[in-house]
Design a protein around this motif. Structure first.
Motif, short mmCIF file in Angstrom:
data_model
loop_
_atom_site.label_atom_id
_atom_site.label_comp_id
_atom_site.label_asym_id
_atom_site.label_seq_id
_atom_site.Cartn_x
_atom_site.Cartn_y
_atom_site.Cartn_z
N THR A 83 0.84 -1.19 0.00
CA THR A 83 0.00 0.00 0.00
C THR A 83 0.88 1.24 0.00
N ALA A 84 0.30 2.33 -0.50
CA ALA A 84 1.03 3.60 -0.53
C ALA A 84 1.32 4.10 0.88
N ILE A 140 -4.68 1.33 10.82
CA ILE A 140 -3.98 0.19 10.24
C ILE A 140 -4.11 0.29 8.73
N THR A 141 -2.99 0.44 8.03
CA THR A 141 -3.04 0.74 6.60
C THR A 141 -2.32 -0.29 5.74
N LYS A 142 -1.96 -1.43 6.32
CA LYS A 142 -1.32 -2.46 5.49
C LYS A 142 -2.40 -3.23 4.72
N GLU A 143 -1.96 -3.96 3.71
CA GLU A 143 -2.90 -4.73 2.88
C GLU A 143 -3.64 -5.76 3.72
N SER A 144 -4.94 -5.89 3.47
CA SER A 144 -5.74 -6.88 4.17
C SER A 144 -5.97 -8.08 3.26
N GLY A 145 -5.41 -9.21 3.62
CA GLY A 145 -5.64 -10.42 2.85
C GLY A 145 -7.10 -10.83 2.86
N LEU A 146 -7.82 -10.50 3.93
CA LEU A 146 -9.23 -10.87 4.02
C LEU A 146 -10.07 -10.03 3.07
N ASP A 171 -13.75 1.26 8.69
CA ASP A 171 -13.12 2.33 7.91
C ASP A 171 -11.77 2.71 8.50
N HIS A 172 -10.98 1.70 8.88
CA HIS A 172 -9.68 1.93 9.51
C HIS A 172 -8.66 2.54 8.57
N ASP A 173 -8.81 2.29 7.26
CA ASP A 173 -7.83 2.72 6.26
C ASP A 173 -8.52 3.67 5.28
N PRO A 174 -8.18 4.96 5.30
CA PRO A 174 -8.88 5.92 4.42
C PRO A 174 -8.78 5.55 2.94
N ALA A 175 -7.64 5.04 2.49
CA ALA A 175 -7.50 4.70 1.07
C ALA A 175 -8.42 3.54 0.70
N LEU A 176 -8.48 2.52 1.55
CA LEU A 176 -9.36 1.39 1.29
C LEU A 176 -10.82 1.83 1.32
N THR A 177 -11.18 2.66 2.29
CA THR A 177 -12.55 3.15 2.38
C THR A 177 -12.95 3.92 1.13
N ALA A 178 -12.03 4.73 0.62
CA ALA A 178 -12.31 5.48 -0.60
C ALA A 178 -12.50 4.55 -1.80
N ALA A 179 -11.68 3.50 -1.87
CA ALA A 179 -11.79 2.56 -2.99
C ALA A 179 -13.12 1.82 -2.97
N PRO A 222 -21.60 -1.69 -4.19
CA PRO A 222 -22.78 -2.29 -3.56
C PRO A 222 -22.47 -3.55 -2.76
N TRP A 223 -21.33 -4.19 -3.05
CA TRP A 223 -20.99 -5.44 -2.37
C TRP A 223 -20.20 -5.21 -1.08
N ALA A 224 -19.87 -3.97 -0.78
CA ALA A 224 -19.07 -3.65 0.42
C ALA A 224 -19.80 -2.64 1.28
N ARG A 225 -19.81 -2.88 2.57
CA ARG A 225 -20.43 -1.94 3.52
C ARG A 225 -19.40 -1.63 4.60
N THR A 226 -19.14 -0.35 4.82
CA THR A 226 -18.18 0.04 5.84
C THR A 226 -18.91 0.50 7.09
N PHE A 227 -18.21 0.38 8.21
CA PHE A 227 -18.71 0.88 9.49
C PHE A 227 -17.57 1.59 10.19
N THR A 228 -17.89 2.37 11.19
CA THR A 228 -16.89 3.18 11.87
C THR A 228 -15.98 2.30 12.72
N ALA A 229 -14.68 2.43 12.50
CA ALA A 229 -13.72 1.65 13.28
C ALA A 229 -13.81 2.00 14.76
N ALA A 230 -13.64 0.99 15.59
CA ALA A 230 -13.65 1.13 17.05
C ALA A 230 -15.01 1.59 17.59
#
Length: 304
Positions: free
Chosen positions: A70-71, A202-208, A223-231, A236-244
């Motif tokens: 990841t960047a 936590i901004t490393k790649e998630s294998g899961l 939504d722990h990783d802003p870049a992943l959340t933006a992607a 429609p197949w992904a739903r984010t929730f607030t970390a912690a």
């Protein structure tokens, strides 16, 4: 690296798939050859002796290229190793052939005795410090509808599992890992969604997360990783929730039914930066070629 020299002396490319982010030059010097190294996260604390060793071997650093999934990880490393050449490249690969089928889903639901009209989510992998199991622990206690939780991995926390077994609306399906590929497919196929709960920042790649796209399984992710959340925004197949935030997670689980999330399509893997295996091998070969000595240019002899 020295074993690779002996066992495969004609290999064109040397890649360390899981490397420390420290002592790059020393590894190159002792290994005796240039190499690429995948660095998944920045976690090593270097004391004075290690820093001195790194300085002594600094002349070998130009023969090394670090690959960061990841960047964000690349940015962290650049602050500590400004002289080290780097590339950002997702570690996971996907040939588009691993998506689970409706028949596998039916087999998985039968194997775990999960009714078709009840929600099932899977929690895969060991419970490492970057995973926020405390938030999930509280969120599960807030549920007011049945949830089948498929847990597999190692290590796991037994007291936490015992608490989950006592919750009135949680049906725990536990398989201690590691497990084989076929069983892992069964777990993913049986689930309505894969669950990824990480600590903020936590901004490393998630294998899961990558597995979700590879196997074609909907995703519930913090939504722990802003870049992943933006992607994943508007997917429609992904739903984010607030970390912690246990309340946000409990709400995401509640609203995942009665209508299941759609399955990710073949465009999910490119969205996350995953490449087919052949493209990954070609990239590694081309990147490694930058480290090899340039062939001398041959000039024609002048005519007498």
């Amino acid at each position: 690296m020295r074993t690779a020299r002996v066992r495969a002396p004609n290999a064109n490319t040397v890649v360390i798939l899981t490397a420390s982010e420290a002592l790059h030059g020393l590894a190159t010097l002792l290994g005796g050859q240039p190499h690429l190294r995948f660095v998944h996260e920045i976690s090593t604390t270097e004391d004075l002796p290690l820093r001195l060793l790194g300085r002594l071997a600094r002349r070998a650093e130009p023969r090394t290229i670090a690959l960061y999934p990841t960047a964000a990880v690349a940015a962290q490393a650049a602050n500590r190793f400004p002289r080290l050449a780097e590339q950002v490249r997702t570690y996971a690969i996907d040939d588009g052939t691993e998506r689970t089928s409706p028949a596998e889903r039916a087999s998985g639901r039968t194997a775990f005795a999960i009714p078709d009209d009840e929600l099932a989510v899977c929690l895969v992998g060991g419970w490492w410090p970057h995973k926020d199991l405390a938030t999930l622990d509280v969120a599960l206690g807030k549920l007011r509808q049945p949830l089948h939780l498929l847990v597999t991995g190692h290590p796991l926390d037994e007291p936490t599992l015992d608490r989950w077994r006592q919750l009135p609306n949680v049906r725990l399906h536990l398989t201690r890992g590691p497990v084989g590929e076929q069983f892992l497919r069964l777990v993913y196929a049986a689930a309505d969604a894969a669950l990824v709960v990480r600590r903020p920042g936590i901004t490393k790649e998630s294998g899961l997360v990558m597995d979700s796209a590879r196997y074609g399984i909907p995703l519930l992710v913090s939504d722990h990783d802003p870049a992943l959340t933006a992607a994943l925004q508007d997917q429609p197949w992904a739903r984010t929730f607030t970390a912690a935030d246990p309340t946000s997670l409990a709400e995401a689980l509640r609203t995942a039914t009665p209508t299941p999330l759609p399955r990710p399509g073949l465009d999910a893997s490119p969205l996350l930066g995953m490449w087919p295996a052949t493209d990954q091998a070609d990239f590694l070969t081309r990147t490694h070629a930058r480290l090899l000595p340039k062939e001398p240019r041959c000039w024609p002899h002048p005519h007498p």
